[in-house]
Enzyme design. Structure first.
Site, PDB file in Angstrom:
ATOM      1  N   ASP A  22       0.850  -1.189   0.000  1.00 38.55           N
ATOM      2  CA  ASP A  22       0.000   0.000   0.000  1.00 38.55           C
ATOM      3  C   ASP A  22       0.889   1.243   0.000  1.00 38.55           C
ATOM      4  O   ASP A  22       1.620   1.481   0.957  1.00 38.55           O
ATOM      5  CB  ASP A  22      -0.895  -0.038   1.239  1.00 38.55           C
ATOM      6  CG  ASP A  22      -1.690   1.239   1.447  1.00 38.55           C
ATOM      7  OD1 ASP A  22      -1.811   2.026   0.485  1.00 38.55           O
ATOM      8  OD2 ASP A  22      -2.187   1.449   2.572  1.00 38.55           O
ATOM      9  N   ASN A  24      -0.252   4.515  -0.418  1.00 36.88           N
ATOM     10  CA  ASN A  24      -0.863   5.788  -0.003  1.00 36.88           C
ATOM     11  C   ASN A  24      -1.548   5.716   1.359  1.00 36.88           C
ATOM     12  O   ASN A  24      -2.211   6.670   1.773  1.00 36.88           O
ATOM     13  CB  ASN A  24      -1.851   6.297  -1.062  1.00 36.88           C
ATOM     14  CG  ASN A  24      -3.042   5.361  -1.260  1.00 36.88           C
ATOM     15  OD1 ASN A  24      -3.197   4.374  -0.527  1.00 36.88           O
ATOM     16  ND2 ASN A  24      -3.870   5.654  -2.252  1.00 36.88           N
ATOM     17  N   ASP A  26      -4.083   3.846   2.569  1.00 33.83           N
ATOM     18  CA  ASP A  26      -5.519   3.603   2.739  1.00 33.83           C
ATOM     19  C   ASP A  26      -5.849   2.149   3.058  1.00 33.83           C
ATOM     20  O   ASP A  26      -7.031   1.790   3.148  1.00 33.83           O
ATOM     21  CB  ASP A  26      -6.296   4.063   1.495  1.00 33.83           C
ATOM     22  CG  ASP A  26      -5.956   3.251   0.248  1.00 33.83           C
ATOM     23  OD1 ASP A  26      -5.052   2.382   0.315  1.00 33.83           O
ATOM     24  OD2 ASP A  26      -6.593   3.494  -0.805  1.00 33.83           O
ATOM     25  N   ASP A  30      -1.607  -0.992  -3.989  1.00 32.11           N
ATOM     26  CA  ASP A  30      -1.777  -0.145  -5.159  1.00 32.11           C
ATOM     27  C   ASP A  30      -0.506  -0.157  -6.010  1.00 32.11           C
ATOM     28  O   ASP A  30       0.502  -0.793  -5.661  1.00 32.11           O
ATOM     29  CB  ASP A  30      -2.160   1.272  -4.749  1.00 32.11           C
ATOM     30  CG  ASP A  30      -1.219   1.867  -3.701  1.00 32.11           C
ATOM     31  OD1 ASP A  30      -0.001   1.642  -3.797  1.00 32.11           O
ATOM     32  OD2 ASP A  30      -1.705   2.559  -2.778  1.00 32.11           O
ATOM     33  N   ASP A 201      -7.464 -14.821 -18.355  1.00 34.49           N
ATOM     34  CA  ASP A 201      -8.384 -15.372 -17.364  1.00 34.49           C
ATOM     35  C   ASP A 201      -9.445 -16.235 -18.043  1.00 34.49           C
ATOM     36  O   ASP A 201      -9.983 -15.877 -19.097  1.00 34.49           O
ATOM     37  CB  ASP A 201      -9.064 -14.214 -16.611  1.00 34.49           C
ATOM     38  CG  ASP A 201      -9.967 -14.690 -15.507  1.00 34.49           C
ATOM     39  OD1 ASP A 201      -9.471 -15.351 -14.584  1.00 34.49           O
ATOM     40  OD2 ASP A 201     -11.183 -14.403 -15.569  1.00 34.49           O
ATOM     41  N   GLU A 260      -4.944 -19.341 -18.450  1.00 30.27           N
ATOM     42  CA  GLU A 260      -5.548 -20.033 -17.321  1.00 30.27           C
ATOM     43  C   GLU A 260      -6.624 -20.934 -17.925  1.00 30.27           C
ATOM     44  O   GLU A 260      -7.745 -20.490 -18.176  1.00 30.27           O
ATOM     45  CB  GLU A 260      -6.177 -19.055 -16.317  1.00 30.27           C
ATOM     46  CG  GLU A 260      -6.757 -19.782 -15.116  1.00 30.27           C
ATOM     47  CD  GLU A 260      -8.022 -19.153 -14.536  1.00 30.27           C
ATOM     48  OE1 GLU A 260      -8.347 -19.462 -13.382  1.00 30.27           O
ATOM     49  OE2 GLU A 260      -8.690 -18.379 -15.239  1.00 30.27           O
TER      50      GLU A 260
END
Length: 506
Positions: A22, A24, A26, A30, A201, A260
């Protein structure tokens, strides 16, 4: 950055972006946090990273419900953050693979909103799979969602739409020219930005059997990868990938794609990696194999033979964001360490899942109100889902959220992971991290195909070039073969190889 079929032997590290780092404060991983941690990955020794979806999404299914394929969700940052991360990775000689989700969109995608508004028989609805009832009040067929329950949801005007996953993930109609053109455009958008490849995917999805016939069998997820299903692994998917391969080949730098894909046999899986289709397919047979010498050898042989038949590299994987972590599956850190050395000695490419180099176990005791996986909710709480392998990483012992976030926030609660933190393991010779780092360094020197050696029962023993890998899966110590020890997953007392231990020898 050299580009001579790098993907054939690469060690590729999967990043579940929301849980990696993380940047930032929060509590959500990210792209800024990822960029800051790239030196760790360079030091670990991986060749590439694969990022789970970071596109605009309502996050019904961890970002695999995409509302806009050409933008970054504010949860993860901006396109500028992505570009900065990509440039930083390339500066460290780390390639970047991104997820593409072509079987379905989010129900909040502009196309689906248009389809609902346009009504039955419209061109907008033809981009998805809408059908009338098979009989009054009944869905068009008996297809089941992979996440539990039926795979159809009824709209206010009486039609049903197909969603092989969550209702927030309506399936696209790949017989529609708009759909095909759109995804070719999306591929070019990210290739133009400089990505090195795609993880596809549900690559076995997209095309459905003509007429959408019923399966005639309940608990259909139990048939996945074992029996033919009318909504998976249809022959028509291969036409799509032949078109995609031409796009990938038109770009410099040896861009690639990995499927996948679940198929009923290794030979059907090998079709996805024909010379004019995708470059790799995940080897889920190896991931699913029990800790048994006979089972593992049979699986390894079948997968190598199938891949060799089309000239493709085999891939190996022990954990990912959809499966319980293998430390917990195997029930033992010792087995997990031995399994890692086995996997990293095999020919082909290896996929690692974030945190396995720290020996992280599955988190089994998440509070019910913290769970976010749709599998948990759609099963009425009877299936814990996949959140247990998605808990944010522990970076630094003694810091808030173990350094995942400077504020101590974490979107899923972390257990007491002080001893698992990267800071507690780096430069500790006996740690998981040191084992993985050394194995990844040595692995680069391995060449040639696998050649099995004579061995005691319940022992795997093979050569690759000048390196010998021996894994003891029996319940008793066995004599250590002649040779100098290069790396071992555990102690080697008195010239023996203990149970659940692997060794590399020169």
């Amino acid at each position: 950055m050299p580009s001579s079929h790098w993907w054939r032997t690469a060690a590729i590290y999967e990043i579940y972006v929301r849980s990696f780092a993380d940047g930032n404060g929060d509590g959500e991983g990210d792209l800024i946090g990822l960029r800051e941690r790239l030196p760790y990955l360079r030091e670990l020794g991986v060749d590439a990273i694969w990022l789970t979806p970071f596109y605009r999404s309502p996050m019904v299914d961890g970002g695999y419900d995409v509302a806009d394929y050409r933008d970054v969700d504010p949860l993860f940052g901006t396109l500028a953050d992505f570009d900065a991360m990509l440039a930083a990775a390339h500066a460290l000689d780390i390639r970047v693979i991104v997820d593409i989700v072509p079987n379905h969109t989010s129900s909040q995608h502009a196309w689906f909103a248009e389809a609902l508004a346009a009504g039955p028989g419209s061109l907008a609805r033809d981009r998805y799979i809408f059908r009338p009832s098979s009989s009054p009040g009944e869905p068009p067929n008996d297809w089941e969602s992979i996440f539990g329950g039926r795979a159809w949801t009824r709209t206010p005007d009486g039609e049903w739409y197909l969603h092989l996953f969550d209702p927030g993930q309506p399936d696209l109609n790949w017989d529609n020219a708009d759909v095909r053109a759109e995804f070719e455009s999306v591929l070019r958008f990210w290739l133009d930005r400089g990505v090195d490849g795609f993880r596809v995917d549900v690559a076995h999805g997209m095309v459905k059997a003509a007429g959408l016939p019923s399966v005639g069998h309940p608990q259909q997820i139990g048939l996945l990868g074992r029996e033919p299903l009318p909504y998976f692994d249809q022959d028509g998917v291969h036409e799509i990938y032949r078109a995609w391969r031409k796009i990938l080949d038109s770009y410099p730098g040896d861009r690639m794609a990995v499927a996948e894909a679940w198929a009923s046999t290794p030979l059907r899986l090998a079709r996805y990696v024909a010379p004019d289709e995708l470059h790799q397919a995940f080897n889920f047979d190896f991931l699913a194999a029990p800790w048994s010498a006979a089972e593992l050898r049979s699986t390894i042989d079948a997968c190598v033979e199938a891949a060799d038949s089309v000239g493709a590299p085999t891939t190996w994987v022990l954990s990912n964001h959809d499966k319980a972590r293998h430390v917990t599956r195997f029930g033992s850190p010792e087995i997990a360490r031995a399994a890692a050395l086995l996997m990293l000695a095999l020919p082909g490419a290896a996929y690692l899942y974030q945190g396995e180099e720290l020996g992280l176990p599955e988190v089994l005791d998440l509070p019910d109100d913290a769970r976010q996986d749709p599998v948990w909710h759609r099963s009425g709480g009877t299936d814990p889902g996949r959140d247990g392998c998605r808990v944010p990483l522990p970076w630094t012992a003694g810091e808030p959220a173990y350094g995942f976030s400077t504020t101590g926030r974490s979107w899923l609660p972390q257990p007491d992971w002080s001893s698992f933190a990267a800071s507690a393991q780096q430069d500790v010779p006996s740690s998981f991290h040191s084992l993985y780092r050394e194995a990844l360094r040595l692995r680069r020197t391995f060449t040639g195909p696998l050649t099995w050696q004579e061995s005691p029962a319940d022992v795997l023993d093979f050569m690759r070039g000048g390196v010998r890998c021996v894994v003891n899966l029996s319940g008793a110590a066995v004599p250590l073969p002649l040779g100098s020890v290069v790396l071992a997953s555990g102690d080697l007392p008195d010239g023996t190889l203990p149970p659940d231990t692997a060794v590399w020898l020169h």
